[in-house]
Design a protein around this motif. Structure first.
Motif, PDB file in Angstrom:
ATOM      1  N   GLU A  24     -53.096 -14.965 -20.539  1.00  0.00           N
ATOM      2  CA  GLU A  24     -52.022 -16.296 -20.808  1.00  0.00           C
ATOM      3  C   GLU A  24     -50.843 -15.533 -21.524  1.00  0.00           C
ATOM      4  O   GLU A  24     -49.836 -16.195 -20.939  1.00  0.00           O
ATOM      5  N   LEU A  25     -50.727 -14.657 -22.113  1.00  0.00           N
ATOM      6  CA  LEU A  25     -49.393 -14.254 -22.513  1.00  0.00           C
ATOM      7  C   LEU A  25     -48.813 -13.600 -21.540  1.00  0.00           C
ATOM      8  O   LEU A  25     -47.504 -13.811 -21.350  1.00  0.00           O
ATOM      9  N   PHE A  26     -49.342 -12.713 -20.528  1.00  0.00           N
ATOM     10  CA  PHE A  26     -48.610 -12.147 -19.580  1.00  0.00           C
ATOM     11  C   PHE A  26     -48.031 -13.268 -18.662  1.00  0.00           C
ATOM     12  O   PHE A  26     -46.911 -13.064 -18.231  1.00  0.00           O
ATOM     13  N   GLN A  27     -48.911 -14.116 -18.458  1.00  0.00           N
ATOM     14  CA  GLN A  27     -48.471 -15.503 -17.294  1.00  0.00           C
ATOM     15  C   GLN A  27     -47.327 -16.007 -18.063  1.00  0.00           C
ATOM     16  O   GLN A  27     -46.224 -16.582 -17.260  1.00  0.00           O
ATOM     17  N   LYS A  28     -47.142 -16.236 -19.309  1.00  0.00           N
ATOM     18  CA  LYS A  28     -45.944 -16.769 -19.787  1.00  0.00           C
ATOM     19  C   LYS A  28     -44.728 -15.880 -19.636  1.00  0.00           C
ATOM     20  O   LYS A  28     -43.665 -16.634 -19.169  1.00  0.00           O
ATOM     21  N   LEU A  29     -44.836 -14.527 -19.624  1.00  0.00           N
ATOM     22  CA  LEU A  29     -43.852 -13.628 -19.552  1.00  0.00           C
ATOM     23  C   LEU A  29     -43.361 -13.733 -18.019  1.00  0.00           C
ATOM     24  O   LEU A  29     -42.076 -13.852 -17.721  1.00  0.00           O
ATOM     25  N   GLU A  30     -44.333 -13.630 -17.035  1.00  0.00           N
ATOM     26  CA  GLU A  30     -44.112 -13.617 -15.592  1.00  0.00           C
ATOM     27  C   GLU A  30     -43.524 -15.097 -15.264  1.00  0.00           C
ATOM     28  O   GLU A  30     -42.305 -14.798 -14.532  1.00  0.00           O
ATOM     29  N   VAL A  68     -55.250  -0.253 -17.877  1.00  0.00           N
ATOM     30  CA  VAL A  68     -54.652  -0.219 -16.488  1.00  0.00           C
ATOM     31  C   VAL A  68     -55.708  -0.995 -15.773  1.00  0.00           C
ATOM     32  O   VAL A  68     -54.963  -1.746 -14.879  1.00  0.00           O
ATOM     33  N   LYS A  69     -56.678  -1.398 -16.120  1.00  0.00           N
ATOM     34  CA  LYS A  69     -57.700  -2.159 -15.295  1.00  0.00           C
ATOM     35  C   LYS A  69     -57.286  -3.741 -15.683  1.00  0.00           C
ATOM     36  O   LYS A  69     -57.233  -4.437 -14.732  1.00  0.00           O
ATOM     37  N   PHE A  70     -56.900  -4.079 -16.849  1.00  0.00           N
ATOM     38  CA  PHE A  70     -56.476  -5.286 -17.316  1.00  0.00           C
ATOM     39  C   PHE A  70     -55.016  -5.626 -16.279  1.00  0.00           C
ATOM     40  O   PHE A  70     -55.119  -6.746 -15.512  1.00  0.00           O
ATOM     41  N   TYR A  71     -54.182  -4.733 -16.301  1.00  0.00           N
ATOM     42  CA  TYR A  71     -52.930  -4.797 -15.365  1.00  0.00           C
ATOM     43  C   TYR A  71     -53.234  -5.154 -14.108  1.00  0.00           C
ATOM     44  O   TYR A  71     -52.584  -5.591 -13.184  1.00  0.00           O
ATOM     45  N   LYS A  72     -54.081  -4.105 -13.535  1.00  0.00           N
ATOM     46  CA  LYS A  72     -54.587  -4.408 -12.042  1.00  0.00           C
ATOM     47  C   LYS A  72     -54.986  -5.569 -11.608  1.00  0.00           C
ATOM     48  O   LYS A  72     -54.715  -6.349 -10.638  1.00  0.00           O
ATOM     49  N   GLN A  73     -55.832  -6.371 -12.515  1.00  0.00           N
ATOM     50  CA  GLN A  73     -56.514  -7.519 -12.490  1.00  0.00           C
ATOM     51  C   GLN A  73     -55.153  -8.531 -12.229  1.00  0.00           C
ATOM     52  O   GLN A  73     -55.415  -9.610 -11.746  1.00  0.00           O
ATOM     53  N   LEU A  74     -54.005  -8.433 -12.879  1.00  0.00           N
ATOM     54  CA  LEU A  74     -53.222  -9.234 -12.940  1.00  0.00           C
ATOM     55  C   LEU A  74     -51.920  -8.958 -11.748  1.00  0.00           C
ATOM     56  O   LEU A  74     -50.969  -9.618 -11.697  1.00  0.00           O
ATOM     57  N   LYS A  87     -45.131  -4.751 -10.022  1.00  0.00           N
ATOM     58  CA  LYS A  87     -45.575  -5.958  -9.565  1.00  0.00           C
ATOM     59  C   LYS A  87     -44.459  -6.602  -8.912  1.00  0.00           C
ATOM     60  O   LYS A  87     -43.432  -7.195  -9.650  1.00  0.00           O
ATOM     61  N   ALA A  88     -44.429  -7.137  -7.465  1.00  0.00           N
ATOM     62  CA  ALA A  88     -43.548  -7.787  -6.874  1.00  0.00           C
ATOM     63  C   ALA A  88     -43.856  -9.263  -7.648  1.00  0.00           C
ATOM     64  O   ALA A  88     -45.265  -9.706  -7.618  1.00  0.00           O
TER      65      ALA A  88
END
Length: 154
Positions: A95-101, A121-127, A152-153
């Protein structure tokens, strides 16, 4: 859970989250010495500058800050997504990442980059991030951390 913009008075709580995450979450991929040096470099005052100059959000559960995320709009870099060890795998980091994105998209950024600790790394791959390069990050004269550049584009 509440995601909100960080304010200066959050700096101590953000420091505590960051310290805990390094010591207790990153321990799966780094030595005790690496963790001690890394966590020992954290300064509560440094978060105030980031709160003032970058995009930073905190996650609260029952009015307690349990995570934070930071975006540098100048270069499209996600500089931090950390969650306290007692609140992992609850979707807080996502959720924090999605807000920043969302903010990055609104500001016209087309690609996000970050430097991930090995444990994340696994966490960011999933995003949706793709690993680009493995690298080392020198945190002290005799201490380096292995990490992975990712992008990530959006």
């Amino acid at each position: 859970m509440l995601i909100r913009k960080a304010v200066k008075s959050d700096s101590e709580a953000i420091w505590k989250v960051h310290y805990d995450a390094i010591k207790n979450v990153c321990s799966s991929h780094y030595t005790q010495n690496q963790l001690e040096v890394w966590a020992g470099k954290l300064k509560q005052s440094s978060y105030i500058e980031s709160i003032e100059t970058k995009i930073m959000f905190v996650a609260e559960v029952n009015s307690v800050i349990v995570g934070f995320g930071q975006l540098n709009l100048a270069n499209g870099e996600i500089e931090a997504v950390y969650v306290i060890s007692s609140n992992l795998r609850l979707g807080i980091g996502k959720e924090l990442f999605q807000k920043l994105e969302t903010i990055a998209k609104e500001k016209g950024i087309r690609e996000l980059s970050l430097i991930s600790s090995l444990n994340a790394v696994k966490f960011y791959k999933q995003l949706g991030f793709t690993p680009k390069n493995e690298k080392t990050h020198k945190i002290a004269e005799d201490t380096v951390l292995q990490c992975v550049e990712m992008e990530k584009a959006i």
